[in-house]
Design an enzyme around this catalytic site. Structure first.
Site, PDB file in Angstrom:
ATOM      1  N   CYS A  12      13.304   9.678 -14.987  1.00 13.63           N
ATOM      2  CA  CYS A  12      12.296   9.738 -13.913  1.00 13.63           C
ATOM      3  C   CYS A  12      12.503  10.970 -13.047  1.00 13.63           C
ATOM      4  O   CYS A  12      11.635  11.322 -12.262  1.00 13.63           O
ATOM      5  CB  CYS A  12      12.399   8.537 -12.983  1.00 13.63           C
ATOM      6  SG  CYS A  12      12.075   6.936 -13.710  1.00 13.63           S
ATOM      7  N   HIS A  42       2.049  14.851 -26.252  1.00 10.62           N
ATOM      8  CA  HIS A  42       1.535  13.703 -27.000  1.00 10.62           C
ATOM      9  C   HIS A  42       0.196  13.283 -26.404  1.00 10.62           C
ATOM     10  O   HIS A  42      -0.293  13.911 -25.452  1.00 10.62           O
ATOM     11  CB  HIS A  42       2.563  12.572 -27.052  1.00 10.62           C
ATOM     12  CG  HIS A  42       2.996  12.027 -25.718  1.00 10.62           C
ATOM     13  ND1 HIS A  42       2.123  11.489 -24.799  1.00 10.62           N
ATOM     14  CD2 HIS A  42       4.222  11.956 -25.133  1.00 10.62           C
ATOM     15  CE1 HIS A  42       2.785  11.085 -23.731  1.00 10.62           C
ATOM     16  NE2 HIS A  42       4.062  11.375 -23.898  1.00 10.62           N
ATOM     17  N   HIS A  89      12.846   3.786 -18.432  1.00 13.46           N
ATOM     18  CA  HIS A  89      13.576   4.516 -19.472  1.00 13.46           C
ATOM     19  C   HIS A  89      14.657   3.702 -20.182  1.00 13.46           C
ATOM     20  O   HIS A  89      15.311   4.184 -21.091  1.00 13.46           O
ATOM     21  CB  HIS A  89      14.158   5.811 -18.892  1.00 13.46           C
ATOM     22  CG  HIS A  89      13.089   6.762 -18.472  1.00 13.46           C
ATOM     23  ND1 HIS A  89      12.571   6.787 -17.195  1.00 13.46           N
ATOM     24  CD2 HIS A  89      12.385   7.669 -19.177  1.00 13.46           C
ATOM     25  CE1 HIS A  89      11.613   7.697 -17.138  1.00 13.46           C
ATOM     26  NE2 HIS A  89      11.475   8.243 -18.316  1.00 13.46           N
ATOM     27  N   HIS A 149      -0.340  12.916 -22.533  1.00 12.80           N
ATOM     28  CA  HIS A 149      -0.614  14.166 -21.800  1.00 12.80           C
ATOM     29  C   HIS A 149      -2.051  14.611 -22.047  1.00 12.80           C
ATOM     30  O   HIS A 149      -2.749  15.058 -21.143  1.00 12.80           O
ATOM     31  CB  HIS A 149       0.327  15.287 -22.248  1.00 12.80           C
ATOM     32  CG  HIS A 149       1.783  14.925 -22.210  1.00 12.80           C
ATOM     33  ND1 HIS A 149       2.598  15.018 -23.311  1.00 12.80           N
ATOM     34  CD2 HIS A 149       2.556  14.448 -21.216  1.00 12.80           C
ATOM     35  CE1 HIS A 149       3.820  14.619 -22.992  1.00 12.80           C
ATOM     36  NE2 HIS A 149       3.819  14.267 -21.722  1.00 12.80           N
TER      37      HIS A 149
HETATM   38  N1  MSP Z   1       6.492  16.554 -14.465  1.00 13.62           N
HETATM   39  C1  MSP Z   1       6.073  15.339 -13.882  1.00 13.62           C
HETATM   40  C2  MSP Z   1       4.803  15.530 -13.072  1.00 13.62           C
HETATM   41  C3  MSP Z   1       4.865  16.542 -11.974  1.00 13.62           C
HETATM   42  S1  MSP Z   1       3.332  16.787 -11.204  1.00 13.62           S
HETATM   43  C4  MSP Z   1       3.640  17.646  -9.833  1.00 13.62           C
HETATM   44  C5  MSP Z   1       5.818  14.310 -14.969  1.00 13.62           C
HETATM   45  N2  MSP Z   1       5.584  14.773 -16.199  1.00 13.62           N
HETATM   46  S2  MSP Z   1       5.280  13.867 -17.478  1.00 13.62           S
HETATM   47  O1  MSP Z   1       5.093  14.799 -18.559  1.00 13.62           O
HETATM   48  O2  MSP Z   1       6.298  12.902 -17.654  1.00 13.62           O
HETATM   49  O3  MSP Z   1       3.977  13.083 -17.245  1.00 13.62           O
HETATM   50  C6  MSP Z   1       2.897  13.635 -16.588  1.00 13.62           C
HETATM   51  C7  MSP Z   1       1.618  12.893 -16.810  1.00 13.62           C
HETATM   52  O4  MSP Z   1       1.327  12.766 -18.189  1.00 13.62           O
HETATM   53  C8  MSP Z   1       1.546  11.452 -16.318  1.00 13.62           C
HETATM   54  O5  MSP Z   1       1.348  11.312 -14.939  1.00 13.62           O
HETATM   55  C9  MSP Z   1       0.302  10.995 -17.039  1.00 13.62           C
HETATM   56  O6  MSP Z   1      -0.821  11.550 -16.409  1.00 13.62           O
HETATM   57  C10 MSP Z   1       0.497  11.650 -18.412  1.00 13.62           C
HETATM   58  N3  MSP Z   1       1.159  10.724 -19.320  1.00 13.62           N
HETATM   59  C11 MSP Z   1       2.406  10.821 -19.870  1.00 13.62           C
HETATM   60  N4  MSP Z   1       2.607   9.772 -20.718  1.00 13.62           N
HETATM   61  C12 MSP Z   1       1.508   8.983 -20.723  1.00 13.62           C
HETATM   62  C13 MSP Z   1       1.103   7.826 -21.425  1.00 13.62           C
HETATM   63  N5  MSP Z   1       1.894   7.208 -22.284  1.00 13.62           N
HETATM   64  N6  MSP Z   1      -0.167   7.384 -21.213  1.00 13.62           N
HETATM   65  C14 MSP Z   1      -1.043   8.010 -20.367  1.00 13.62           C
HETATM   66  N7  MSP Z   1      -0.680   9.093 -19.692  1.00 13.62           N
HETATM   67  C15 MSP Z   1       0.596   9.532 -19.761  1.00 13.62           C
HETATM   68  O7  MSP Z   1       5.815  13.123 -14.667  1.00 13.62           O
END
Ligand code: MSP
Length: 472
Positions: free
Chosen positions: A129, A18, A146, A21
């Site tokens: 988490c 999304h 969550h 990411h």
């Molecule tokens: N897999 C772990 C990270 C491991 S790194 C060694 C994780 N993944 S995640 O997919 O949940 O999120 C990763 C990153 O995606 C977040 O740290 C952030 O940079 C980005 N984001 C995910 N959702 C987001 C928003 N709603 N807004 C902005 N960035 C977000 O955590």
């Protein structure tokens, strides 16, 4: 040649990508491209986090085996980054053989050094988490992120002696040898260390989907330890280490604020335990909400990069996501805001100016003599902002130049001038400004800026197709 190693977090593949990411990945791409523009040797890594309960459960819900499920979603991430013109040099998956080897090697070494011990863990675990949370953190008995009740987990795990390294990590952060930006996040991290942290378990007994501990195959490596190590396994840490020696330590690691503790404390501690240098810099950015609400599947308000690309194009999407807010802060977005911003800055802004200038130049057959890289002052101003990751301010400076040029065009009305040389001078000046801006815009809008640079690098500038069609 100076090297520059930049990473994004690796994204969970429990669902399709999304704009949250995409935000981190685009920001990393802008920075990576900027460093390439400065002729540094850049290594830009992104990838996916495929192990753990969260992913396994998503696969199960769809009746797929986890590997097959991961293959499919990982490909979607890859495709999306390609679509968004992301210039990553590598894409690591935690199911890659090279990664698994590296993780095994790292953990064996930790154990050899006596830094792993067996213990019993009892606690509350949030699958969302993928971490244990304390009673204190709960809100109405639920994980505040969550909104789910955590599970009570009790099992035998292997632990890492984190406590041995906390003082050292604290010092490194205090004196900015590990620089944490923005400054509030540095303070937040130091606060977490002050509160006291316990040794953490590096394995799970009940989790099946993951890498097995090399000395106890009944245990699975904790997904966060597995994931953090991607930053070095992608550099062949587990293998010939050539890339590792060239690029480690990371010059910049980007992450969202939710995963600060893992990156700012656990990660440096794990590295120090093996006498590996910690990353030089972490930049922690904020979170997106959609019209005030968290983006979530259950609320059905997820915006995907594809949906945005369809409306605003690739560069439009990159621009809009990067300009939502000051990098580091939270942002609340909605379609209406995206549309207004697109029309104001792109369609009526740069797109319109480029069309106006190039139209007259072509129509009146006017040749201009302008060169790339001629405005050192502007370049230095942008450089300063980029060093501070103030993308918003860098873009504002460039847009000021565009607005001024647009005004100048309207005021001087070159199309009404009979004196050909005067007319040429006016247009040459404006064209030079457009070219200067386009050059510095390349990290943000690689395709469009590249097009403009090409278009305005010719003596006889021709009009092109509309860069950003207006949206009704
Ligand atoms: N897999 C772990 C990270 C491991 S790194 C060694 C994780 N993944 S995640 O997919 O949940 O999120 C990763 C990153 O995606 C977040 O740290 C952030 O940079 C980005 N984001 C995910 N959702 C987001 C928003 N709603 N807004 C902005 N960035 C977000 O955590």
């Amino acid at each position: 040649m100076k090297k520059f190693y930049i990473t994004t977090p690796i994204y969970y593949v429990n669902d399709k990508p999304h704009i949250g990411h995409a935000y981190t990945t685009i920001a990393a791409d802008v920075i990576a491209r900027y460093h390439k523009l400065k002729e540094e040797e850049v290594f830009f890594l992104t990838g996916v986090d495929e192990h753990g309960t969260k992913v396994a459960e998503s696969a199960k819900k769809q009746d797929r085996n986890p590997q097959e499920f991961c293959n499919r979603i990982s490909q979607r991430f890859k495709d999306t980054w390609e679509r968004l013109n992301i210039s990553n040099n590598d894409f690591i998956r935690t199911t890659d053989e090279r990664h698994i080897k590296g993780v095994e090697k790292f953990l064996k070494e930790l154990r050899r050094r006596g830094l792993i011990y067996k213990g019993e863990y009892r606690g509350l675990y949030c699958t969302g988490c993928e971490k244990f949370i304390t009673e204190k953190e709960l809100v109405n008995g639920e994980c505040p992120i969550h909104q789910k009740r955590p599970e009570v987990v009790s099992e035998k795990n292997y632990f890492f002696k984190l406590s041995k390294y906390l003082d050292k990590v604290q010092k490194l952060i205090q004196n900015d040898e590990i620089e944490i930006l923005p400054k509030e996040r540095k303070n937040e991290t130091l606060g977490l260390i002050k509160q006291g942290l316990e040794d953490f378990s590096i394995s799970r007994e009940k989790v099946k989907w993951g890498i097995k501990l090399p000395w106890d195959k009944k245990q699975t490596v904790y997904v966060w330890v597995d994931a953090l190590l991607n930053y070095i396994t992608a550099l062949d840490y587990g293998n010939d280490q050539k890339k590792f020696r060239r690029f480690w330590p990371a010059d910049l690691q980007l992450l969202g604020k939710d995963i600060l503790k893992f990156h700012a404390i656990y990660w440096p501690a794990l590295l120090l335990a093996l006498n590996i240098k910690p990353p030089k810099k972490l930049f922690v950015h904020g979170y997106f909400t959609i019209s005030g609400q968290k983006m979530s599947k259950s609320l059905g308000n997820i915006i995907t990069p594809e949906e945005m690309i369809e409306k605003f194009g690739v560069d439009g999407t990159r621009y809009l996501l990067i300009s939502t807010t000051t990098f580091g802060q939270d942002a609340d977005v909605c379609w209406e805001w995206f549309k207004e911003k697109y029309n104001a800055d792109l369609a009526n802004g740069i797109g319109n100016l480029v069309a106006r200038v190039s139209n007259i130049l072509e129509k009146d057959n006017i040749e201009v003599n302008i060169t790339v890289g001629s405005d050192k002052g502007l370049k230095n101003k942008i450089d300063k902002k980029m060093q501070q990751y103030r993308f918003d301010e860098a873009l504002e400076i460039l847009w000021q130049v565009l607005r001024k040029s647009d005004k100048s065009l309207s005021n001087k009305k070159p199309w009404e001038l009979d004196d050909v040389e005067k007319k040429r001078k006016v247009l040459e000046h404006i064209s030079q400004n457009v070219l200067n801006v386009a050059e510095l815009l390349q990290p943000f809008l690689p395709e469009t800026a590249g097009k403009i640079v090409k278009q305005f690098s010719k003596k006889q500038v021709k009009k092109g197709k509309a860069l950003f069609p207006r949206i009704k």
